[in-house]
Design a protein around this motif. Structure first.
Motif, PDB file in Angstrom:
ATOM      1  N   SER A  94      -2.926-100.141  56.623  1.00  0.00           N
ATOM      2  CA  SER A  94      -1.659-100.742  56.163  1.00  0.00           C
ATOM      3  C   SER A  94      -1.317-102.042  56.889  1.00  0.00           C
ATOM      4  O   SER A  94      -0.153-102.423  56.984  1.00  0.00           O
ATOM      5  CB  SER A  94      -0.509 -99.733  56.327  1.00  0.00           C
TER       6      SER A  94
ATOM      7  N   GLU B 269      -2.599 -93.089  47.329  1.00  0.00           N
ATOM      8  CA  GLU B 269      -1.745 -92.718  48.465  1.00  0.00           C
ATOM      9  C   GLU B 269      -0.934 -93.907  48.950  1.00  0.00           C
ATOM     10  O   GLU B 269       0.255 -93.775  49.280  1.00  0.00           O
ATOM     11  CB  GLU B 269      -2.612 -92.161  49.598  1.00  0.00           C
ATOM     12  N   GLN B 270      -1.572 -95.070  49.007  1.00  0.00           N
ATOM     13  CA  GLN B 270      -0.862 -96.276  49.414  1.00  0.00           C
ATOM     14  C   GLN B 270       0.252 -96.617  48.428  1.00  0.00           C
ATOM     15  O   GLN B 270       1.333 -97.077  48.825  1.00  0.00           O
ATOM     16  CB  GLN B 270      -1.841 -97.453  49.508  1.00  0.00           C
TER      17      GLN B 270
ATOM     18  N   GLN C 102       3.190 -94.207  49.079  1.00  0.00           N
ATOM     19  CA  GLN C 102       3.867 -94.491  50.352  1.00  0.00           C
ATOM     20  C   GLN C 102       4.542 -95.862  50.379  1.00  0.00           C
ATOM     21  O   GLN C 102       5.394 -96.114  51.232  1.00  0.00           O
ATOM     22  CB  GLN C 102       2.848 -94.422  51.501  1.00  0.00           C
ATOM     23  N   HIS C 103       4.185 -96.710  49.442  1.00  0.00           N
ATOM     24  CA  HIS C 103       4.703 -98.084  49.475  1.00  0.00           C
ATOM     25  C   HIS C 103       6.215 -98.095  49.219  1.00  0.00           C
ATOM     26  O   HIS C 103       6.689 -97.505  48.251  1.00  0.00           O
ATOM     27  CB  HIS C 103       3.995 -98.933  48.421  1.00  0.00           C
TER      28      HIS C 103
END
Length: 541
Positions: A318, A355-356, A359-360
């Motif tokens: 990240s 997943e990113q 979570q963003h």
């Protein structure tokens, strides 16, 4: 118009010279603008625009004007700008045209005329020489300017450019002209795909391609390292020009030598990140990425795969979030690497990018805000490309489908959603376009995903959030949300009245007239005043 050319070049003092040059440059630009307007109106002139004016400026005084290019950078830069607006010097054009027909003494002549101590003068000579050579090429005529000996002179000049000179405006302008001239000699077009490749026959035996590549990489390093220094608009423009010309040479040099390419790939991850992600100048990032994508499309698959794996940790850890405003070009490069590889672990990449995405955080405030979430756009594009490369991954994409529909596109705003950016994540039209594109791809040819999408749509339509006891709702207690959506709460069979009020609100003359009636409201009975409450409601919309 008559010009008085004074003793020192064009004027009696340095200040007079600068003022004179700036004034003439301004006049010439104004005349060009007027000529352009006349052309748009269909006014045809029998003469070339500014022909007489340009000739009047240059006339028999080119030698004096040309000599000013040997003064300090401030004056020589102003002279360069004036010369750039004028036709090329006939004197120099003739000199280089005659030189182009000779077979000897060309290198010695160039060494005497291309003096790095006077960067703008050298840049002007290179500019004229390049124009002469291009004219000869169009005429299919032989020219000794296009030779190994000339390439050696120019490449030696390039290798001897000092790093401190690269940081100056004069040095950057000189580099652009020098790199452009070198490219015109050592590069050729490969048929039938018309790709640009290195003409190995034009590389002097005493010049190592690895040394040239290292110098080109170092030039970009100097440009990137100057990123944090205060620069003028013109300097940043010159930066992008230098990077563009460097990449046009660097890519063919690397493609022509597998060992150089392998070394570049193994040692250049930080270099690539500095150029495509960390540099603040968008034009520099754009030129850098354009060159790197060209390299990706020509490099062996194992090298492009290794470069992709080298850049991927920036997403995994990240780290890209620290450069959210610069990330668009970085994702463009990642996507290009992804497109040319068929042996990447697409399943694990799908999991990582999904997943990113989940979570963003929410970054975009409204559909009308100019700020775009480039990281979100990049993640959506990467997932789309992964699915296009491996369509079977759509079979297990229900969670991704729900994230896209509920959190990225169609989250329903509530009256409590104010004070900070809230769902949906995709508000800017371009970001929503990326999300819609991915959503369509997920259901294409997948009946189960399609049924799930219909189910989500049905739930969205049937869902109604009504608190029927909330008759004391006050618009003033719930400020307008950042993402721009606002409506009237249905307080129990008030939907028809709400829709009528919304229609009246969107009649500008009615709304304006209503606000002008505010003075008619009595200060004693505002709570029960229909007029005041209507004005208050309209003001809150």
């Amino acid at each position: 118009m008559h010009f008085i050319w004074l003793s020192v070049g064009l004027a009696s003092t340095r200040e007079d010279s600068q003022n004179f040059i700036k004034k003439r440059s301004r006049l010439l630009r104004n005349r060009k603008a007027k000529s352009s307007k006349r052309a748009k109106k269909g006014v045809v002139s029998s003469q070339t625009p500014n022909q007489n004016f340009a000739s009047e400026i240059i006339g028999n005084n080119f030698t004096r004007l040309y000599s000013l290019l040997e003064l300090d950078d401030d004056v020589s830069h102003d002279v360069w700008q004036l010369l750039a607006l004028l036709p090329n010097s006939k004197e120099l054009m003739t000199t280089y045209s005659s030189l182009a027909t000779k077979q000897e003494d060309v290198p010695s002549f160039l060494k005497s005329h291309l003096n790095p101590s006077f960067p703008f003068k050298m840049a002007y000579n290179l500019h004229v020489m390049h124009n002469v050579m291009e004219e000869k090429k169009k005429q299919d005529g032989p020219t000794s300017l296009n030779s190994v000996d000339v390439a050696q002179v120019l490449l030696e000049l390039l290798l001897n450019v000092d790093d401190t000179k690269i940081e100056t405006l004069a040095g950057k302008k000189l580099l652009q002209e020098l790199l452009k001239m070198i490219a015109s000699i050592v590069l050729k077009t490969k048929s039938p795909n018309k790709e640009i490749e290195l003409d190995s026959a034009m590389i002097p035996s005493g010049i190592e391609p690895g040394v040239v590549s290292k110098k080109l990489l170092n030039i970009v390093n100097v440009i990137v390292s100057g990123n944090k220094k205060i620069s003028t608009i013109q300097q940043t423009s010159e930066d992008s020009g230098v990077v563009s010309h460097v990449m046009s040479l660097l890519v063919p040099f690397l493609v022509a030598n597998s060992e150089l390419l392998r070394k570049f790939r193994s040692e250049s991850v930080d270099w690539v990140l500095d150029l495509t992600l960390k540099h603040e100048n968008e034009a520099v990032r754009e030129k850098g990425v354009s060159g790197l994508i060209s390299l990706v499309n020509q490099m062996p698959l194992e090298e492009s795969e290794a470069l992709f794996q080298g850049l991927l940790p920036i997403i995994e850890k990240s780290h890209v979030g620290a450069y959210k405003e610069n990330s668009r070009h970085f994702f463009m490069l990642l996507e290009a690497l992804l497109k040319v590889n068929d042996k990447l672990p697409f399943s694990s990449l799908m999991k990582l990018f999904s997943e990113q995405l989940v979570q963003h955080p929410v970054m975009e405030k409204s559909s009308t805000d100019i700020i775009q979430d480039y990281i979100l756009q990049g993640l959506l594009s990467m997932i789309y490309t992964v699915i296009k490369k491996s369509p079977n991954l759509k079979h297990n994409a229900l969670a991704l489908l729900g994230e896209l529909f509920l959190n990225c596109l169609f989250s329903i705003p509530a009256i409590t959603d104010h004070g900070k950016p809230t769902l949906p994540k995709c508000k800017h039209p371009k970001t929503r376009k990326h999300a819609y594109k991915l959503l369509v791809e997920l259901v294409k040819g997948e009946p189960f995903n399609y049924q799930q999408l219909l189910h989500l749509l049905t739930m969205q339509i049937e869902y109604v959030s009504i608190d029927r006891t909330n008759f004391e709702f006050s618009p003033g207690d719930n400020n307008k949300s950042h993402f721009g959506y606002l409506g009237l709460v249905n307080q129990g069979a008030t939907c028809y009245m709400n829709s009528l009020l919304q229609q009246l609100y969107h009649i500008p003359s009615f709304r304006k007239g209503l606000f002008e009636c505010f003075d008619l409201c009595s200060s004693e009975d505002l709570k029960d005043s229909l007029l005041y409450q209507l004005i208050f409601t309209f003001a809150s919309l």
